[in-house]
Design a protein around this motif. Structure first.
Motif, PDB file in Angstrom:
ATOM      1  N   SER A  43     -40.203  -3.620  90.652  1.00  0.00           N
ATOM      2  CA  SER A  43     -38.800  -3.850  90.322  1.00  0.00           C
ATOM      3  C   SER A  43     -38.355  -2.929  89.197  1.00  0.00           C
ATOM      4  CB  SER A  43     -38.585  -5.308  89.907  1.00  0.00           C
ATOM      5  OG  SER A  43     -39.224  -5.549  88.673  1.00  0.00           O
ATOM      6  N   PRO A  44     -37.094  -2.527  89.246  1.00  0.00           N
ATOM      7  CA  PRO A  44     -36.587  -1.683  88.154  1.00  0.00           C
ATOM      8  C   PRO A  44     -36.429  -2.514  86.890  1.00  0.00           C
ATOM      9  CG  PRO A  44     -34.815  -2.248  89.637  1.00  0.00           C
ATOM     10  CD  PRO A  44     -36.097  -2.764  90.260  1.00  0.00           C
ATOM     11  N   GLY A  45     -36.432  -1.850  85.760  1.00  0.00           N
ATOM     12  CA  GLY A  45     -36.283  -2.548  84.483  1.00  0.00           C
ATOM     13  C   GLY A  45     -34.895  -3.139  84.339  1.00  0.00           C
ATOM     14  N   LEU A  46     -34.799  -4.240  83.618  1.00  0.00           N
ATOM     15  CA  LEU A  46     -33.519  -4.874  83.394  1.00  0.00           C
ATOM     16  C   LEU A  46     -32.761  -4.118  82.309  1.00  0.00           C
ATOM     17  CD1 LEU A  46     -34.626  -8.600  83.387  1.00  0.00           C
ATOM     18  CD2 LEU A  46     -33.518  -7.342  85.215  1.00  0.00           C
ATOM     19  N   PRO A  47     -31.457  -3.949  82.476  1.00  0.00           N
ATOM     20  CA  PRO A  47     -30.694  -3.264  81.436  1.00  0.00           C
ATOM     21  C   PRO A  47     -30.604  -4.141  80.190  1.00  0.00           C
ATOM     22  CG  PRO A  47     -29.218  -4.119  83.110  1.00  0.00           C
ATOM     23  CD  PRO A  47     -30.637  -4.340  83.604  1.00  0.00           C
ATOM     24  N   GLU A  48     -30.542  -3.496  79.047  1.00  0.00           N
ATOM     25  CA  GLU A  48     -30.449  -4.248  77.799  1.00  0.00           C
ATOM     26  C   GLU A  48     -29.063  -4.831  77.661  1.00  0.00           C
ATOM     27  OE1 GLU A  48     -31.697  -2.172  74.339  1.00  0.00           O
ATOM     28  OE2 GLU A  48     -33.379  -1.246  75.366  1.00  0.00           O
ATOM     29  N   ALA A  49     -28.994  -6.052  77.147  1.00  0.00           N
ATOM     30  CA  ALA A  49     -27.712  -6.710  76.940  1.00  0.00           C
ATOM     31  C   ALA A  49     -27.056  -6.113  75.707  1.00  0.00           C
ATOM     32  CB  ALA A  49     -27.912  -8.208  76.761  1.00  0.00           C
ATOM     33  N   SER A  50     -25.780  -5.824  75.831  1.00  0.00           N
ATOM     34  CA  SER A  50     -25.064  -5.272  74.687  1.00  0.00           C
ATOM     35  C   SER A  50     -24.019  -6.269  74.220  1.00  0.00           C
ATOM     36  CB  SER A  50     -24.404  -3.951  75.058  1.00  0.00           C
ATOM     37  OG  SER A  50     -23.461  -4.160  76.091  1.00  0.00           O
ATOM     38  N   ALA A  51     -23.701  -6.232  72.948  1.00  0.00           N
ATOM     39  CA  ALA A  51     -22.703  -7.125  72.379  1.00  0.00           C
ATOM     40  C   ALA A  51     -21.321  -6.686  72.839  1.00  0.00           C
ATOM     41  CB  ALA A  51     -22.787  -7.096  70.861  1.00  0.00           C
ATOM     42  N   PRO A  52     -20.425  -7.631  73.073  1.00  0.00           N
ATOM     43  CA  PRO A  52     -19.067  -7.254  73.462  1.00  0.00           C
ATOM     44  C   PRO A  52     -18.409  -6.423  72.371  1.00  0.00           C
ATOM     45  CG  PRO A  52     -19.386  -9.635  73.640  1.00  0.00           C
ATOM     46  CD  PRO A  52     -20.610  -9.054  73.037  1.00  0.00           C
ATOM     47  N   SER A  53     -17.782  -5.319  72.752  1.00  0.00           N
ATOM     48  CA  SER A  53     -17.218  -4.409  71.759  1.00  0.00           C
ATOM     49  C   SER A  53     -15.981  -4.992  71.091  1.00  0.00           C
ATOM     50  CB  SER A  53     -16.886  -3.068  72.402  1.00  0.00           C
ATOM     51  OG  SER A  53     -15.960  -3.276  73.449  1.00  0.00           O
ATOM     52  N   ALA A  54     -15.207  -5.831  71.792  1.00  0.00           N
ATOM     53  CA  ALA A  54     -13.990  -6.388  71.206  1.00  0.00           C
ATOM     54  C   ALA A  54     -14.326  -7.330  70.053  1.00  0.00           C
ATOM     55  CB  ALA A  54     -13.181  -7.112  72.265  1.00  0.00           C
ATOM     56  N   ALA A  55     -15.364  -8.144  70.229  1.00  0.00           N
ATOM     57  CA  ALA A  55     -15.726  -9.097  69.186  1.00  0.00           C
ATOM     58  C   ALA A  55     -16.289  -8.379  67.973  1.00  0.00           C
ATOM     59  CB  ALA A  55     -16.735 -10.103  69.713  1.00  0.00           C
ATOM     60  N   ASP A  61     -11.353 -12.948  64.211  1.00  0.00           N
ATOM     61  CA  ASP A  61     -10.257 -13.453  65.041  1.00  0.00           C
ATOM     62  C   ASP A  61     -10.616 -13.404  66.517  1.00  0.00           C
ATOM     63  OD1 ASP A  61      -8.757 -13.938  62.812  1.00  0.00           O
ATOM     64  OD2 ASP A  61      -7.688 -12.005  62.905  1.00  0.00           O
ATOM     65  N   ALA A  62     -11.264 -12.315  66.941  1.00  0.00           N
ATOM     66  CA  ALA A  62     -11.662 -12.188  68.347  1.00  0.00           C
ATOM     67  C   ALA A  62     -12.761 -13.185  68.685  1.00  0.00           C
ATOM     68  CB  ALA A  62     -12.127 -10.772  68.639  1.00  0.00           C
ATOM     69  N   VAL A  63     -13.653 -13.435  67.753  1.00  0.00           N
ATOM     70  CA  VAL A  63     -14.724 -14.402  67.990  1.00  0.00           C
ATOM     71  C   VAL A  63     -14.145 -15.792  68.110  1.00  0.00           C
ATOM     72  CG1 VAL A  63     -16.809 -15.412  67.006  1.00  0.00           C
ATOM     73  CG2 VAL A  63     -16.450 -12.963  66.851  1.00  0.00           C
ATOM     74  N   SER A  64     -13.177 -16.125  67.267  1.00  0.00           N
ATOM     75  CA  SER A  64     -12.544 -17.435  67.316  1.00  0.00           C
ATOM     76  C   SER A  64     -11.798 -17.625  68.632  1.00  0.00           C
ATOM     77  CB  SER A  64     -11.585 -17.584  66.140  1.00  0.00           C
ATOM     78  OG  SER A  64     -10.905 -18.815  66.221  1.00  0.00           O
ATOM     79  N   ALA A  65     -11.077 -16.593  69.076  1.00  0.00           N
ATOM     80  CA  ALA A  65     -10.358 -16.683  70.348  1.00  0.00           C
ATOM     81  C   ALA A  65     -11.339 -16.816  71.506  1.00  0.00           C
ATOM     82  CB  ALA A  65      -9.475 -15.459  70.542  1.00  0.00           C
ATOM     83  N   SER A  66     -12.458 -16.095  71.430  1.00  0.00           N
ATOM     84  CA  SER A  66     -13.469 -16.174  72.474  1.00  0.00           C
ATOM     85  C   SER A  66     -14.080 -17.572  72.521  1.00  0.00           C
ATOM     86  CB  SER A  66     -14.545 -15.126  72.224  1.00  0.00           C
ATOM     87  OG  SER A  66     -15.576 -15.250  73.174  1.00  0.00           O
ATOM     88  N   ASN A  67     -14.343 -18.153  71.362  1.00  0.00           N
ATOM     89  CA  ASN A  67     -14.898 -19.509  71.309  1.00  0.00           C
ATOM     90  C   ASN A  67     -13.905 -20.524  71.860  1.00  0.00           C
ATOM     91  OD1 ASN A  67     -17.319 -18.690  70.257  1.00  0.00           O
ATOM     92  ND2 ASN A  67     -16.757 -19.116  68.136  1.00  0.00           N
TER      93      ASN A  67
END
Length: 86
Positions: A43-55, A61-67
């Motif tokens: 199997s191919p390797g899993l891509p690394e998870a990246s943090a959302p750029s907007a937050a 404020d973006a984190v609060s809206a996301s929550n």
């Protein structure tokens, strides 16, 4: 048949049965590990998870809206589940 002969035969039968079960389980573990190793190699390797750029870029404020949005989605899912169970 004397009792000692019966006990000896039962012990040998028990040992044979336990040996067969242990051998089967050992074989099963080896086969599962081999299959896991093969699947990992194929199997191919899993891509690394990246943090959302907007937050990250806009701050808290973006984190609060996301929550808030996440809480609304979870609440709607719970309400729908409860309504379907009644």
């Amino acid at each position: 048949m004397p009792e000692t002969s019966l006990i000896n035969e039962s012990l040998s039968l028990m040992a044979i049965g336990m040996g067969i079960v242990f051998s089967f389980l050992l074989l099963l573990v080896v086969l599962l590990r081999a299959m896991s190793w093969i699947a990992g190699r194929l199997s191919p390797g899993l891509p690394e998870a990246s943090a959302p750029s907007a937050a990250v870029s806009t701050g808290s404020d973006a984190v609060s809206a996301s929550n808030d949005e996440l809480i609304a989605v979870i609440s709607a899912a719970i309400a729908r589940y409860r309504s379907s169970r009644r």
